[in-house]
Design an enzyme around this catalytic site. Sequence first.
Site, PDB file in Angstrom:
ATOM      1  N   ARG A  36       0.982  -1.198   0.074  1.00  0.00           N
ATOM      2  CA  ARG A  36      -0.261  -0.065   0.063  1.00  0.00           C
ATOM      3  C   ARG A  36       0.650   1.354  -0.085  1.00  0.00           C
ATOM      4  O   ARG A  36       0.474   2.054  -0.491  1.00  0.00           O
ATOM      5  CB  ARG A  36      -0.937   0.034   1.036  1.00  0.00           C
ATOM      6  CG  ARG A  36      -2.077  -1.077   1.079  1.00  0.00           C
ATOM      7  CD  ARG A  36      -2.896  -0.946   2.074  1.00  0.00           C
ATOM      8  NE  ARG A  36      -4.271  -1.531   1.759  1.00  0.00           N
ATOM      9  CZ  ARG A  36      -5.291  -2.214   2.516  1.00  0.00           C
ATOM     10  NH1 ARG A  36      -5.024  -2.087   3.627  1.00  0.00           N
ATOM     11  NH2 ARG A  36      -6.250  -2.591   2.335  1.00  0.00           N
ATOM     12  N   LYS A 198     -17.473 -17.323   2.279  1.00  0.00           N
ATOM     13  CA  LYS A 198     -18.902 -17.775   2.595  1.00  0.00           C
ATOM     14  C   LYS A 198     -19.505 -16.997   1.253  1.00  0.00           C
ATOM     15  O   LYS A 198     -19.467 -15.879   0.787  1.00  0.00           O
ATOM     16  CB  LYS A 198     -19.169 -16.617   3.680  1.00  0.00           C
ATOM     17  CG  LYS A 198     -18.671 -17.535   4.968  1.00  0.00           C
ATOM     18  CD  LYS A 198     -18.744 -16.471   6.385  1.00  0.00           C
ATOM     19  CE  LYS A 198     -20.327 -16.555   6.816  1.00  0.00           C
ATOM     20  NZ  LYS A 198     -20.138 -15.604   8.046  1.00  0.00           N
ATOM     21  N   GLY A 352      -7.655  -7.682  -0.823  1.00  0.00           N
ATOM     22  CA  GLY A 352      -7.702  -8.500   0.234  1.00  0.00           C
ATOM     23  C   GLY A 352      -7.140 -10.179  -0.250  1.00  0.00           C
ATOM     24  O   GLY A 352      -5.840 -10.146  -0.593  1.00  0.00           O
ATOM     25  N   GLY A 375     -12.781  -4.579   0.769  1.00  0.00           N
ATOM     26  CA  GLY A 375     -14.303  -4.123   0.885  1.00  0.00           C
ATOM     27  C   GLY A 375     -14.676  -3.339  -0.181  1.00  0.00           C
ATOM     28  O   GLY A 375     -15.624  -3.370  -0.615  1.00  0.00           O
TER      29      GLY A 375
HETATM   30  P1  AMP Z   1     -13.042 -14.318   1.808  1.00  0.00           P
HETATM   31  O1  AMP Z   1     -12.423 -13.617   2.749  1.00  0.00           O
HETATM   32  O2  AMP Z   1     -14.532 -14.562   1.719  1.00  0.00           O
HETATM   33  O3  AMP Z   1     -12.595 -14.098   0.446  1.00  0.00           O
HETATM   34  O4  AMP Z   1     -12.574 -15.808   2.358  1.00  0.00           O
HETATM   35  C1  AMP Z   1     -11.015 -16.268   2.124  1.00  0.00           C
HETATM   36  C2  AMP Z   1     -10.892 -17.450   2.975  1.00  0.00           C
HETATM   37  O5  AMP Z   1     -11.711 -18.382   2.495  1.00  0.00           O
HETATM   38  C3  AMP Z   1      -9.166 -17.764   2.903  1.00  0.00           C
HETATM   39  O6  AMP Z   1      -8.866 -17.539   4.210  1.00  0.00           O
HETATM   40  C4  AMP Z   1      -9.488 -19.129   2.609  1.00  0.00           C
HETATM   41  O7  AMP Z   1      -8.607 -20.105   3.450  1.00  0.00           O
HETATM   42  C5  AMP Z   1     -10.803 -19.574   2.824  1.00  0.00           C
HETATM   43  N1  AMP Z   1     -11.360 -20.709   2.046  1.00  0.00           N
HETATM   44  C6  AMP Z   1     -11.126 -20.815   0.768  1.00  0.00           C
HETATM   45  N2  AMP Z   1     -11.575 -22.194   0.288  1.00  0.00           N
HETATM   46  C7  AMP Z   1     -12.084 -22.613   1.392  1.00  0.00           C
HETATM   47  C8  AMP Z   1     -12.612 -23.842   1.863  1.00  0.00           C
HETATM   48  N3  AMP Z   1     -12.879 -24.844   0.718  1.00  0.00           N
HETATM   49  N4  AMP Z   1     -13.168 -24.248   3.082  1.00  0.00           N
HETATM   50  C9  AMP Z   1     -12.496 -23.331   4.082  1.00  0.00           C
HETATM   51  N5  AMP Z   1     -12.195 -22.032   3.975  1.00  0.00           N
HETATM   52  C10 AMP Z   1     -11.812 -22.026   2.525  1.00  0.00           C
END
Ligand code: AMP
Length: 395
Positions: A36, A198, A352, A375
């Site tokens: 950054r 999620k 991110g 975000g």
């Molecule tokens: P997000 O912040 O929603 O972009 O999620 C990122 C996180 O999702 C990372 O820390 C990954 O380790 C996790 N992630 C990706 N695939 C999986 C999975 N199949 N099961 C659990 N966590 C996951």
Amino acid sequence: MEKLTVRDVDLTGKRVLMRVDFNVPVENGTITDDTRLRAAVPTIQYVLEQKPRSIILMSHLGRPKEGPEAKFSLAPVAPALATLLGKDVAFADDCVGESVREAIDALPESGIILLENTRFYKGETKNDPELAAEMAKNGDIFVNDAFGTAHRAHASNVGVSEKLTAVAGLLLEKEITYLSNTIENPERPFVAILGGAKVSDKIKVIEALLSKCDKLIIGGGMANTFQAAKGVDMANSLVEVGAIDMAKDLLVKGGDKLIVPIDGRAANEFSNDAETQVYSMETGVPAGWESLDIGPKTIEKFRAELADAKTIVWNGPMGVFEMPNFAKGTNAVAEALVELTAKGATTIIGGGDSAAAVEQAGIADKMTHISTGGGASLELLEGNELPGLVALNDK
Ligand code: AMP
């Protein structure tokens, strides 16, 4: 862009107050990732070339709750930035007040000063007008270059913009160009790739992108819920039971546009050293195991879907990429994007975790654009306006 930028205004002889995003990871006083800081350098250099009276930089760092806290001090950033710029950067241990203004007045011609963490004041995140007025006294003109906080209406971006002529910096302009203009008018085929943990966090993004892209590829933990919606036994995998119906609706709405995994890599525990096994949609995940990455057939399918893409936007890893044994899907997508960039496609990486994954894969310099804001980039992908941008002066 319809907003004024640094290129549209006269900065010569002015005290240029600049909101930057220096929210960098600091461990024991050492900056562990200066992405950054480097991202802010072009705007600072540009302003310096205009021979301003001074440049006053302000930022937040972390989430201090109770006023000043040493671990959230921006002090370590000043010397790091000075090294990047090859120029002195003074530091003020506050972001408002008489002593800060004196320090600004004492700067040499075109001198640079970094102010202490704006979030040491509670009024910052409340967009308190009195705090914003105090901040505005530190400059003659305001430049917002902090994309990472542009989706928030805080005193140091929106508040100050109401008190001074307010223009966009080059980084903010670049982020908007790629994450908004390019996505609204993409060269086609336009393929979006979404991953991460999620699905519930990204429903609005899925819906917004489905209406704009030619293909939407879904991987990562969020794909588990889609697989469950298709009746696959996901055993101990991360599945959002409450989102299964919505995933079913999206599968119908998305039709052929929506591409979901056709196999995966399961593990007998959440560990890099776990036993692993590729599962198919027919077999499902073995009892007691969990899906932590997309599988080899899915990688091939995703590559094929990407083959002729001209514009690609990617947000969220394809698996638990922090563990090398489950980073294969994420790395394969990253490599596919390297090839596409080389062929002239526009590759845009959301901030991110996707940015971290691309850095980890060592291919950051091979993408067209990597966003500095997680975000804020999601907000733009959802098609929302950013308050920090709205508050700037129109052209
Ligand atoms: P997000 O912040 O929603 O972009 O999620 C990122 C996180 O999702 C990372 O820390 C990954 O380790 C996790 N992630 C990706 N695939 C999986 C999975 N199949 N099961 C659990 N966590 C996951």
